[in-house]
Design an enzyme around this catalytic site. Structure first.
Site, PDB file in Angstrom:
ATOM      1  N   GLN A   4      54.170 111.508  77.703  1.00 59.65           N
ATOM      2  CA  GLN A   4      54.781 112.291  78.785  1.00 59.65           C
ATOM      3  C   GLN A   4      56.253 111.927  78.966  1.00 59.65           C
ATOM      4  O   GLN A   4      57.084 112.774  79.320  1.00 59.65           O
ATOM      5  CB  GLN A   4      54.040 112.072  80.115  1.00 59.65           C
ATOM      6  CG  GLN A   4      52.646 112.668  80.195  1.00 59.65           C
ATOM      7  CD  GLN A   4      51.568 111.682  79.805  1.00 59.65           C
ATOM      8  OE1 GLN A   4      51.750 110.889  78.883  1.00 59.65           O
ATOM      9  NE2 GLN A   4      50.423 111.726  80.478  1.00 59.65           N
ATOM     10  N   ASP A  46      49.322 108.008  91.234  1.00 55.87           N
ATOM     11  CA  ASP A  46      48.225 108.972  91.241  1.00 55.87           C
ATOM     12  C   ASP A  46      47.312 108.754  92.426  1.00 55.87           C
ATOM     13  O   ASP A  46      46.682 109.692  92.903  1.00 55.87           O
ATOM     14  CB  ASP A  46      47.442 108.874  89.931  1.00 55.87           C
ATOM     15  CG  ASP A  46      48.280 109.390  88.788  1.00 55.87           C
ATOM     16  OD1 ASP A  46      49.118 108.624  88.275  1.00 55.87           O
ATOM     17  OD2 ASP A  46      48.141 110.576  88.448  1.00 55.87           O
ATOM     18  N   LYS A  77      50.098 105.738  85.806  1.00 57.28           N
ATOM     19  CA  LYS A  77      49.936 105.804  84.355  1.00 57.28           C
ATOM     20  C   LYS A  77      49.798 104.422  83.716  1.00 57.28           C
ATOM     21  O   LYS A  77      50.540 103.492  84.076  1.00 57.28           O
ATOM     22  CB  LYS A  77      51.146 106.529  83.755  1.00 57.28           C
ATOM     23  CG  LYS A  77      51.083 106.783  82.268  1.00 57.28           C
ATOM     24  CD  LYS A  77      49.808 107.426  81.785  1.00 57.28           C
ATOM     25  CE  LYS A  77      49.467 108.650  82.558  1.00 57.28           C
ATOM     26  NZ  LYS A  77      48.103 109.149  82.344  1.00 57.28           N
TER      27      LYS A  77
HETATM   28  C1  LIG Z   1      54.263 112.878  90.096  1.00 58.35           C
HETATM   29  S1  LIG Z   1      53.097 112.686  88.826  1.00 58.35           S
HETATM   30  C2  LIG Z   1      52.291 111.241  89.249  1.00 58.35           C
HETATM   31  C3  LIG Z   1      51.598 110.592  88.058  1.00 58.35           C
HETATM   32  O1  LIG Z   1      50.731 111.489  87.308  1.00 58.35           O
HETATM   33  C4  LIG Z   1      50.838 111.160  85.902  1.00 58.35           C
HETATM   34  O2  LIG Z   1      49.599 111.066  85.237  1.00 58.35           O
HETATM   35  P1  LIG Z   1      49.091 112.224  84.197  1.00 58.35           P
HETATM   36  O3  LIG Z   1      50.255 112.576  83.322  1.00 58.35           O
HETATM   37  O4  LIG Z   1      47.949 111.551  83.460  1.00 58.35           O
HETATM   38  O5  LIG Z   1      48.620 113.356  85.074  1.00 58.35           O
HETATM   39  C5  LIG Z   1      51.534 109.823  85.883  1.00 58.35           C
HETATM   40  O6  LIG Z   1      50.641 108.761  86.187  1.00 58.35           O
HETATM   41  C6  LIG Z   1      52.532 110.034  87.011  1.00 58.35           C
HETATM   42  O7  LIG Z   1      53.176 108.863  87.430  1.00 58.35           O
END
Ligand SMILES: CSC[C@H]1O[C@H](OP(=O)(O)O)[C@H](O)[C@@H]1O
Length: 343
Positions: free
Chosen positions: A195, A236, A247
């Site tokens: 990401q 999260d 993450k």
């Molecule tokens: C503002 S996004 C918060 C959080 O979500 C992401 O996880 P994922 O890509 O697995 O949905 C990541 O942990 C971000 O920090």
């Protein structure tokens, strides 16, 4: 760029798994498709999946026929399916609960089927609009901790591609940049789904914010030799104790930050704070092939290698400098400061 839209009863979403190669929008009025888009991480990021679920519930009701009881059953079937997509991000359950609460109040108000549909769609759009407003407010509040010359390390993606727009941690960084502060950003690639490399670098480059990409195993090097002055990243799920699920890799970064004397800030709307009183966080375990390959394109290990693939880890409060929300910055002891934000 609007990552999520509701148009003529359909949810339209930017498929973030195709970025940076292509900007591809997909659409559906079927909540099963919306659920799968969350599970396969076409739409990801705690606030974004909450908004996506709310829009998916609205689409299910909007496209159904029958009396209010029938529409109410459709809403609950969609809510139940969407609640089983990903277990960690609290925003998903917060948004679904808010849609259910709106439906319950409409039932008790004995509204017509047309009004039920209209008000449910309205509530989903309100959740979407509020998310953007909250992100901009967090940007203003959080940018106060950013100084000229800061070198900010961030992890995963917390920008417009993780929310309804503008971003949480990346929204704070964006705001400081727009205020004219001379900052540099170091983004971790964020294995296994990249990401950071794919989404954060795409957003920072588009904004013209000076940034460098590093692999996840370079964080200590960057703190030691690249002058990192702050860590700013997302969440999260946050417990009122101040334990933060984010993450995978965040916990390690917080330890390195402590060792190097670098401030460590978490940025999240209060819709990420777990109000259930839970003192445990369910960590999503994803498919092994995400680790065995690079984005399912290249095998990088022996066939059927045993792997670990937790999508998140938990950072304890003693490693966190502050938690930036739309209601202010919470500082330790978090069990007191965070509680004030959710009363
Ligand atoms: C503002 S996004 C918060 C959080 O979500 C992401 O996880 P994922 O890509 O697995 O949905 C990541 O942990 C971000 O920090």
């Amino acid at each position: 760029m609007v990552p999520l839209k509701f148009e003529n009863g359909k949810v339209v979403w930017l498929n973030t798994s195709a970025i940076p190669w292509k900007e591809e929008y997909k659409e559906s009025s079927n909540y099963e498709d919306i659920a799968r888009a969350i599970e396969t991480m076409e739409v990801r990021g705690a606030p974004a999946i909450g908004v996506m679920a709310a829009l998916g519930i609205a689409a299910a009701v909007y496209n159904s026929q029958g009396d209010v009881q029938t529409l109410y059953q459709v809403l609950n079937r969609a809510a139940e399916r969407l609640s089983r997509t990903r277990p960690t991000a609290y925003n998903l359950f917060w948004a679904i609960d808010r849609m259910r609460a709106k439906a319950n109040s409409l039932i008790s108000d004995n509204v017509s089927p047309e009004e039920f549909k209209e008000r449910i769609v309205e509530e989903a759009l309100r959740i979407q609009r509020e998310d953007i407003e909250i992100n901009r407010r967090m940007g203003e509040i959080g940018s106060q901790v950013i100084k000229d010359g800061d070198v900010i390390l961030t992890h995963c993606n917390t920008g417009s591609l993780a929310t309804a727009g503008f971003g949480t941690a990346l929204g704070v960084i964006r705001t400081a940049w727009l205020q004219g502060k001379s900052i540099r950003v170091i983004a971790t690639e964020t294995r296994p789904l990249l990401q950071g490399a794919r989404l954060t670098m795409w957003e920072l480059t588009k904004d013209g914010i000076p940034s460098k990409l590093i692999t996840d195993n370079m964080v200590a090097y960057a703190m030691r030799y690249e002058g990192v002055t702050k860590v700013i990243l997302g969440a999260d799920r946050i417990l009122v104790s101040g334990h933060v699920a984010n993450k995978i890799g965040t916990y390690g970064i917080s330890i390195l930050a402590k060792y190097h004397g670098v401030d460590f800030y978490v940025v999240a709307p209060t819709s990420t704070i777990d109000r259930t009183g839970a003192n445990e966080i369910v960590i999503e375990r994803r498919k092994p092939d995400e680790v065995r390959t690079v984005l399912n394109m290249v095998d990088i290990t022996v066939k059927d290698a045993e792997v670990l693939n937790p999508a998140f880890d938990v950072t304890p409060p003693e490693l966190i400098t502050g938690i930036i929300t739309e209601k202010g910055i919470a500082y330790p002891p978090f069990k007191d400061s965070l509680k004030k934000f959710i009363e």
